[in-house]
Design a protein around this motif. Structure first.
Motif, PDB file in Angstrom:
ATOM      1  N   ARG A 248       0.835  -1.204   0.000  1.00 54.59           N
ATOM      2  CA  ARG A 248       0.000   0.000   0.000  1.00 54.59           C
ATOM      3  C   ARG A 248       0.868   1.252   0.000  1.00 54.59           C
ATOM      4  O   ARG A 248       0.555   2.244  -0.683  1.00 54.59           O
ATOM      5  CB  ARG A 248      -0.928  -0.009   1.213  1.00 54.59           C
ATOM      6  N   ALA A 249       1.969   1.225   0.730  1.00 56.33           N
ATOM      7  CA  ALA A 249       2.884   2.368   0.726  1.00 56.33           C
ATOM      8  C   ALA A 249       3.527   2.549  -0.637  1.00 56.33           C
ATOM      9  O   ALA A 249       3.717   3.680  -1.117  1.00 56.33           O
ATOM     10  CB  ALA A 249       3.953   2.182   1.807  1.00 56.33           C
ATOM     11  N   VAL A 351      10.355   4.773  11.043  1.00 50.19           N
ATOM     12  CA  VAL A 351       9.025   5.258  10.673  1.00 50.19           C
ATOM     13  C   VAL A 351       8.037   4.804  11.750  1.00 50.19           C
ATOM     14  O   VAL A 351       8.123   3.652  12.214  1.00 50.19           O
ATOM     15  CB  VAL A 351       8.606   4.698   9.298  1.00 50.19           C
ATOM     16  N   PRO A 352       7.097   5.647  12.180  1.00 51.55           N
ATOM     17  CA  PRO A 352       6.088   5.197  13.154  1.00 51.55           C
ATOM     18  C   PRO A 352       5.415   3.906  12.692  1.00 51.55           C
ATOM     19  O   PRO A 352       5.016   3.781  11.537  1.00 51.55           O
ATOM     20  CB  PRO A 352       5.104   6.366  13.213  1.00 51.55           C
ATOM     21  N   ALA A 353       5.290   2.966  13.603  1.00 48.26           N
ATOM     22  CA  ALA A 353       4.804   1.625  13.257  1.00 48.26           C
ATOM     23  C   ALA A 353       3.442   1.680  12.583  1.00 48.26           C
ATOM     24  O   ALA A 353       2.512   2.334  13.071  1.00 48.26           O
ATOM     25  CB  ALA A 353       4.744   0.757  14.508  1.00 48.26           C
ATOM     26  N   GLY A 354       3.347   0.994  11.437  1.00 42.51           N
ATOM     27  CA  GLY A 354       2.079   0.833  10.740  1.00 42.51           C
ATOM     28  C   GLY A 354       1.627   2.012   9.912  1.00 42.51           C
ATOM     29  O   GLY A 354       0.590   1.928   9.234  1.00 42.51           O
ATOM     30  N   LYS A 355       2.352   3.116   9.919  1.00 41.41           N
ATOM     31  CA  LYS A 355       1.934   4.312   9.199  1.00 41.41           C
ATOM     32  C   LYS A 355       2.334   4.222   7.723  1.00 41.41           C
ATOM     33  O   LYS A 355       3.513   4.288   7.376  1.00 41.41           O
ATOM     34  CB  LYS A 355       2.551   5.557   9.830  1.00 41.41           C
ATOM     35  N   ILE A 356       1.346   4.070   6.872  1.00 45.06           N
ATOM     36  CA  ILE A 356       1.596   3.814   5.451  1.00 45.06           C
ATOM     37  C   ILE A 356       2.175   5.037   4.754  1.00 45.06           C
ATOM     38  O   ILE A 356       3.164   4.939   4.012  1.00 45.06           O
ATOM     39  CB  ILE A 356       0.297   3.348   4.774  1.00 45.06           C
ATOM     40  N   HIS A 357       1.577   6.211   4.946  1.00 46.21           N
ATOM     41  CA  HIS A 357       2.070   7.415   4.272  1.00 46.21           C
ATOM     42  C   HIS A 357       3.473   7.783   4.768  1.00 46.21           C
ATOM     43  O   HIS A 357       4.312   8.229   3.973  1.00 46.21           O
ATOM     44  CB  HIS A 357       1.102   8.573   4.487  1.00 46.21           C
TER      45      HIS A 357
END
Length: 418
Positions: A248-249, A351-357
């Motif tokens: 998704r990213a 990167v903050p965990a789970g953050k796609i953008h």
């Protein structure tokens, strides 16, 4: 087994262990036996255990005991100087009546519980009880718990944690808190997990509770040039690895950098779902599922960026392997491991965990800035040296020396119900 019969068996085993303790010679580390679920398979635990076994074999008699054998040949090259044996041959399927019944000694929510059966229960209990000295090392909760239950008092027992305590199921954690105190030592991979174990084992802790990270295996291939438009991710195709999030990213990355390609190396049950996601997002051709990486060094040498998108980890070796060949890393700050290796902006990007953008932005930032890639890669090379076997190996020797200095374990066999 009825409660009365079980209690009788346990009492007999406890009395026998008391006799063994009185007659036991001083503990020694000449023989080391490492219990591994499947030495013939593909996975990070297998690679790191092989790496450690090869080092220990320089000074000790080392054997890896594979609980099962489901493949005729090894995926990874066996470590030199190390014997590998197995307890249950499943190359042609599970055989025997006892293999039809689930394990009675493995917590049902242990991640690999489906691998264990009554047959492996008996085989493991018999193998462990036969040891009359030396060192037994377990490599996952099911095996550590069995060692804690059945090892004789003259055996040095070490439980390795290759994931992290909070990642285990509730029943598994309860049994860990109840039984790991019977082990001579427990070794975690990270400081964060060490603190979790210190809290969980506060009432009854082993003689030694330490943090020893995995050493970086030496890889084939040259140092990466970081010029090819290639990003790689390496690991089994499982939900925990977060490849659904990474795909998704990548859809956002692709809009800005359509000439770059994401290669995901690994095999697993989620292959078809991931492939369907790639096709649904019209990423076919720029996101590729490559299958298992038979030569991790060569794969990384072709890359400019390595990504770790896991929802949780123990201590992710792919980060250190990428650093060791000069590939900059972008990783989710998941529990546990990445934050203990990566200093954001110095030797990688967190990167903050789970953050796609946020993941897409970090990957895009590295794609657009070759100088930043070089900066992170150069500092990563320095970090990787801290995890070389020349640094990690002595920590294992120190632990073994400390364990052998203790007197034989005085406790009897733990009750399966306790």
């Amino acid at each position: 087994m009825s409660g009365a019969l079980r209690r009788t068996v346990i009492r007999l085993l406890e009395k026998r262990d008391q006799r063994r303790a009185r007659k036991a010679p001083p503990p020694d580390t000449r023989e080391i036996r490492i219990l591994l679920l499947h030495a013939y398979g593909l996975g990070g635990t297998i690679r790191t255990v092989f790496n450690l076994a090869a080092h220990l074999a320089e000074r000790h008699d080392v054997e890896i005991v594979s609980v099962v054998r489901e493949l005729p040949d090894f995926f990874f090259e066996p470590p030199p100087g190390v014997r590998i044996t197995y307890l249950d041959d499943r190359v042609n399927g599970r055989k025997g009546l006892l293999n039809r019944f689930r394990s009675r000694l493995t917590p049902p929510d242990e991640a690999a519980a489906h691998w264990y059966t009554l047959k492996t229960d008996l085989a493991l209990a018999r193998y462990i009880r036969k040891r009359r000295g030396g060192v037994l090392i377990g490599t996952r909760p099911a095996l550590n718990l069995l060692i804690a239950r059945f090892a004789g008092p003259e055996v040095i027992t070490i439980g390795q944690e290759h994931a992290n305590l909070p990642s285990h199921g509730e029943e598994t954690q309860k049994q860990i808190a109840r039984r790991y105190g019977r082990l001579t030592a427990v070794a975690t991979l990270t400081e964060t997990d060490l603190r979790s174990y210190e809290k969980a084992l506060k009432k009854k802790r082993p003689a030694h509770l330490v943090r020893i990270p995995n050493a970086v295996p030496k890889l084939n291939g040259a140092t990466a040039h970081r010029t090819a438009p290639v990003v790689v991710a390496i690991g089994r195709l499982a939900h925990v690895k977060g490849y659904d999030l990474l795909i998704r990213a990548w859809a956002h990355v692709h809009r800005v950098h359509p000439d770059w390609e994401l290669r995901i190396y690994g095999s697993g049950a989620r292959h078809d779902k991931l492939q369907a996601s790639i096709e649904k997002k019209e990423l076919t051709g720029c996101v590729r599922l490559m299958g298992p990486a038979t030569d991790v060094g060569a794969v990384l040498a072709e890359a400019s960026i390595n990504v770790l998108s896991s929802r949780r980890e123990g201590m992710p070796m792919t980060i250190l392997e990428a650093m060791s060949v000069g590939v900059p890393v972008v990783a989710y700050d998941c529990p546990t491991g990445p934050a203990e290796i990566i200093t954001d902006g110095h030797n990688g990007l967190l990167v903050p965990a789970g953050k796609i953008h946020a993941m897409a932005d970090a990957i895009g930032r590295l794609i657009a800035d070759p100088d930043l890639r070089t900066h992170l890669a150069e500092n990563g090379l320095v970090t990787a040296k801290e995890y070389d076997m020349s640094a990690i190996g002595p920590q294992w020797e120190e632990l073994l020396t400390a364990c052998s200095a203790a007197s034989p374990r005085s406790g009897g066999t733990a009750s399966p119900g306790s």
